[in-house]
Design an enzyme around this catalytic site. Structure first.
Site, PDB file in Angstrom:
ATOM      1  N   GLU A  14       4.708 -10.273  -9.235  1.00  0.00           N
ATOM      2  CA  GLU A  14       4.212  -9.209 -10.110  1.00  0.00           C
ATOM      3  C   GLU A  14       5.330  -8.709 -11.019  1.00  0.00           C
ATOM      4  O   GLU A  14       6.509  -8.890 -10.733  1.00  0.00           O
ATOM      5  CB  GLU A  14       3.682  -8.019  -9.288  1.00  0.00           C
ATOM      6  N   ARG A  70      -1.812 -11.678   4.909  1.00  0.00           N
ATOM      7  CA  ARG A  70      -3.215 -11.955   4.556  1.00  0.00           C
ATOM      8  C   ARG A  70      -4.179 -11.837   5.726  1.00  0.00           C
ATOM      9  O   ARG A  70      -5.325 -11.403   5.541  1.00  0.00           O
ATOM     10  CB  ARG A  70      -3.342 -13.370   3.967  1.00  0.00           C
TER      11      ARG A  70
HETATM   12 CA   LIG Z   1      -0.413  -6.811  -5.335  1.00  0.00          CA
END
Ligand SMILES: [Ca+2]
Ligand SMILES: [Ca+2]
Ligand SMILES: [Mg+2]
Ligand SMILES: [Mg+2]
Ligand code: NI
Lengths: 425, 425
Positions: free
Chosen positions: B209, B245
């Site tokens: 990101e 996850r």
């Molecule tokens: Ca994220």
């Protein structure tokens, strides 16, 4: 702890000698925010008291924590220190004290400030705020409205204390006025093709919650053991998680509530110490499954027996008590929330705030949000003067109240109030 | 800005004279964290430079902002001030300067510290951190895996920049080691009856990101206009949103990710100023619907043309570049995120951090998470030495790299690295 004080304290005061909650105050003649304790109708100015050297020697060496603009430094000293300070203050305020404070009128005038002359500030510098969802009755009621009764509680609900990270910058102290939020909401929520508009929130709500402040954190990567978690609890406040339901319904998938919640969260100004709440342990909502080991407390009285009420005051001045319930309506304890919050390694810091999640009972008149009272806007509820209402209107004030204990020895929070102003143009 | 410096700077350095990113450093001989700028292989010590009175008079009067342990005070001065400081530093480092710094070897030795001797700290005191979801390719890919292709993108996705509040306490600077999280995950995610276990995460992932720091906030209740939002941007960093996850899949309904994300977020140490990035405006992913007025920018070059790469280094030392993509793979701009974040009234503060959301391209080898590369664990990907991999193993290091511009004038971030340690027992 029903010891009498030489100070005159009304028997129905939230701030009995059994309480002594901590906050941050200022006055028109001394505008510096500083620590104080609430007792009866007074704020006991800890900054001035400690500056005049009026603490005993053991406490004096750490009196610098009372020369701060927040309670973070005091909190970080840990529960044994909070206990000593509270017990010392209880002793000098008790009827049988030999402390000079009882007779020195001039000292009293400098230290005891009428609450009506006091401005309250946020008690802590809040690093991070997390809102849990531990009120099972609310989670179920809201789940029915958002997803129907089959999927009301998600499969994870009984296995872990569900939560989301909240917004710390918009936490405000009781009395702060709140502008009705403008945001995106669906023109017609039932339409097949979802089409939003930008407008003032039409479905403005409150949420009755208990807030908990941390006094001690943990290193990143080192979870806090559920059985040691009590030592990390500084104390409690009332918390109103203002919620824009129409905005929330549109934005919350898949990552949770965002602008529907982050415009404001109101807390009561006085932090009731964990010690002051200790006598009020009680059973909460029983979780019928066996939880993972890191969440097992093996305690039956992990909840807090706090009577809670919500008053709605209209702009015409009429007040209706629209909810009466109890903080026992939670299914997860704060120690369990602490253990879960840190289980993957997240560091907590002194001053962090947890919300319990909305507290709703199962009886008539015991619901902690208008979403539930109106069944998602499908029905109105009655006010004291017979008028009907669904959601909050401009000019409305919502006041949360809460206290444990009994007449003459209440351990209460004072008010947690916010008034709705019209949306900015 | 391809002006040459009298300092020797390698042509492929991220820290050319066109960049001058700001950070917080310390050294073994001066352990106080203090502001610095990266230039070539050096950290330019702003605290020492300003203390010696080496700034011109206009900057000297505000030099107190360089005597701080974070960049918050510098950031809060606003973009015109950042611009002046950066231009001044560019001028004294330029080949044609007449400033004494070019010739004073002793001054240079006190100010220019080899980056290899420098410890980096978090550049800002981060009040609140928000993670957006503006990488549409990632949102789609992840949505397919969690909910199938029909519901991959939720109906709100093109109407508003979806986001959740993150955890500011677990944001760490590049180089900080990360313990594999332990948490709750399902024994068998496909089983009808959901049954969790408590274990070390089996599906540990990164997310590539872009991070953005705010330099200027807003008053509660007063949203920031999308067209004025650029003035609120301090600068950019790389951000790795580590994600568990298996824990995320179990916990995230209905309130979003919590312990699956809050154990750690790594950022690169040097904040590239908004000004330094200004030449690299470019088209992003086109949103094909007309958004609400408060989100309309009427700009086509709102994205940033930043080349991004992810390296995976195993414990045996072998490194594979597993992703090459570009920051243009976002569908919402940072000004749109700022406008949306504040639309209901939420106050932002200098030092607040936004994550862009995971950046994935559409080509082969351009995905920003292992979730996508492995199609949710269904297939392996190949490393440089031919070995196969699905998710992160203990001992793995993930390095994000990113830069705009070209040889001799790169505007880059340096590395954003984290190494996975085994789960605590
Ligand atoms: Ca994220
Ligand atoms: Ca709530
Ligand atoms: Mg709120
Ligand atoms: Mg993260
Ligand atoms: Ni925060």
């Amino acid at each position: 702890m029903a010891v009498k004080s030489w100070l005159s304290i009304a028997p129905d005061s939230d701030f009995s000698l059994a309480n002594l909650p901590f906050g941050i105050i200022s006055t028109s003649i001394n505008r510096s925010p500083r620590p104080a304790v609430a007792i009866g109708n007074y704020a006991f100015d800890l900054a001035t008291f400690s500056m005049e050297g009026s603490f005993d020697r053991e406490l004096s060496v750490n009196a610098i924590v009372f020369q701060q603009t927040t309670l973070n430094a005091f909190a970080a000293m840990g529960r044994p220190f909070h206990r000593k300070v509270r017990q010392y203050l209880q002793s000098i305020l008790a009827e049988d004290t030999s402390h000079i404070f009882k007779s020195d009128k001039s000292l009293q005038e400098r230290i005891l400030i009428p609450l009506s002359d006091v401005e309250n500030h946020l008690p802590m510098d809040i690093g991070d705020y997390t809102d849990f969802f531990a009120g099972r009755n609310h989670a179920f009621n809201a789940g029915v409205l958002f997803r129907g009764p089959q999927n009301a509680l998600q499969p994870n609900y009984h296995h872990l204390p569900v939560a989301y990270h909240g917004r710390s910058s918009s936490i405000v102290v009781s009395g702060t006025k709140i502008n009705r939020p403008r945001g995106q909401a669906l023109v017609d929520p039932k339409a097949e093709v979802k089409f939003p508009e930008f407008r003032p929130c039409k479905v403005l709500d409150f949420e009755l919650e208990l807030g908990m402040f941390l006094c001690q954190g943990n290193q990143m990567g080192s979870p806090i053991d559920v059985k040691a978690a009590q030592d990390h609890i500084f104390g409690y406040v009332l918390l109103n998680d203002w919620s824009a339901r129409d905005i929330q319904a549109w934005e919350y998938v898949p990552l949770g509530p965002f602008t529907a919640k982050n415009f404001a969260t109101t807390i009561s100004p006085w932090v009731v110490l964990a010690d002051a709440m200790e006598p009020f342990g009680a059973a909460g909502i029983v979780n019928d499954i066996e939880v993972q080991s890191y969440l097992r407390e093996n305690k039956s009285d992990w909840a807090l027996d706090i009577m809670l009420e919500v008053d709605l005051t209209l702009s015409d001045g009429t007040t209706s008590t629209i909810t009466k319930t109890n903080a026992r309506n939670l299914m997860w304890s704060f120690p369990q929330m602490i253990a879960h919050h840190t289980i993957t390694g997240c560091p907590l810091r002194p001053g962090d705030l947890f919300g319990s999640g909305t507290i709703s009972g199962t009886e008539q008149g015991s619901l902690g949000s208008l979403l539930e009272m109106t069944q998602g806007g499908k029905q109105s509820f009655k006010l004291a003067d017979g008028k009907e209402r669904k959601y909050l209107q401009d000019g409305d004030s919502v006041s949360l109240r809460g206290r444990a204990g009994k007449t003459g020895a209440y351990v209460g929070f004072g008010k947690c109030t916010g008034t709705i102003l019209p949306a900015h143009s």
